[in-house]
Design an enzyme around this catalytic site. Structure first.
Site, PDB file in Angstrom:
ATOM      1  N   ARG A  85       0.865  -1.180   0.000  1.00 47.94           N
ATOM      2  CA  ARG A  85       0.000   0.000   0.000  1.00 47.94           C
ATOM      3  C   ARG A  85       0.897   1.224   0.000  1.00 47.94           C
ATOM      4  NH1 ARG A  85      -2.553   4.238   0.229  1.00 47.94           N
ATOM      5  NH2 ARG A  85      -4.710   4.475   0.919  1.00 47.94           N
ATOM      6  N   GLU A  93     -11.727   4.414  -4.968  1.00 49.51           N
ATOM      7  CA  GLU A  93     -11.901   2.961  -4.820  1.00 49.51           C
ATOM      8  C   GLU A  93     -12.307   2.287  -6.132  1.00 49.51           C
ATOM      9  OE1 GLU A  93     -11.131   1.273  -2.245  1.00 49.51           O
ATOM     10  OE2 GLU A  93     -10.979   2.816  -0.710  1.00 49.51           O
ATOM     11  N   ARG A 136      -1.025  -5.298   4.951  1.00 53.86           N
ATOM     12  CA  ARG A 136      -0.318  -4.857   3.749  1.00 53.86           C
ATOM     13  C   ARG A 136       0.984  -4.170   4.133  1.00 53.86           C
ATOM     14  NH1 ARG A 136      -5.203  -1.453   1.100  1.00 53.86           N
ATOM     15  NH2 ARG A 136      -4.948  -0.491   3.160  1.00 53.86           N
TER      16      ARG A 136
END
Length: 195
Positions: A85, A93, A136
């Site tokens: 990320r 999104e 992440r």
């Protein structure tokens, strides 16, 4: 130097015009490769678009397996698939679990990043916190010596998202976002980020 500034402004205006006259929800697929124009523009400015020196040439580079969305990548790190990320930015999104949160702008940001990263390897720079709540890996990501966060902010494909304690480039990112907003770059020009 003046020619470089003129070229930068022309590229920003061209990209902004494409998004203004053809909003992302109606953007024809054949226009997506126009992001190469932005890539070339950023390439001409990469000598000093971030406050720290770019990663050393002998830094480890990794293969990008996939672009998950406009701010998340799947990278092969020593043979292991790792979700990375990007720190400090937030793109619209496109793969959210709650389908109603996904937007055409998210699809465009994802496609734009895929086009930008095509055929490239990336290097990673870490900050204080290495993982987020979803497991992440958190990193600043570089391709061809350019920080992806810088590129996304300048193109108006993402806006800043500051999450403590990873704030190394916070002020720098805010400045890039301000310039993109004032220039109407990307989604700033369509009003998507204003809403």
């Amino acid at each position: 130097m003046k020619k470089l500034i003129v070229l930068l402004l022309a590229a920003v205006l061209l990209f902004g015009a494409v998004l203004y006259f053809c909003p992302p929800s109606r953007l024809p697929e054949q226009l997506l490769p126009a992001s190469y124009t932005v890539r070339q523009w950023v390439g001409t400015a990469k000598h000093r678009i971030w406050p720290e020196p770019e990663p050393s040439p002998d830094a480890l580079s990794y293969e990008v397996i996939a672009v998950i969305d406009g701010d998340t990548l799947l990278i092969s790190i020593f043979g292991a698939e790792t979700t990375v990320r990007l720190i400090g930015v937030d793109a619209p999104e496109s793969v959210h679990r709650e389908k109603e949160k996904n937007t055409p702008e998210g699809e465009l940001a994802s496609a734009w990043l895929k086009t930008f990263l095509e055929g490239k390897r990336v290097t990673l720079e870490y900050d204080q916190e290495l993982k987020d709540q979803y497991g992440r890996t958190l990193a600043y990501v570089y391709a061809d010596g350019m920080m992806l966060e810088d590129v996304l902010l300048m193109a108006g494909m993402a806006k800043t998202l500051t999450m403590e304690p990873n704030t190394r480039y916070h002020h720098h990112f805010e400045q890039l976002e301000k310039q993109a907003r004032e220039g109407g770059n990307g989604f700033w020009g369509t009003g998507f980020f204003e809403g």
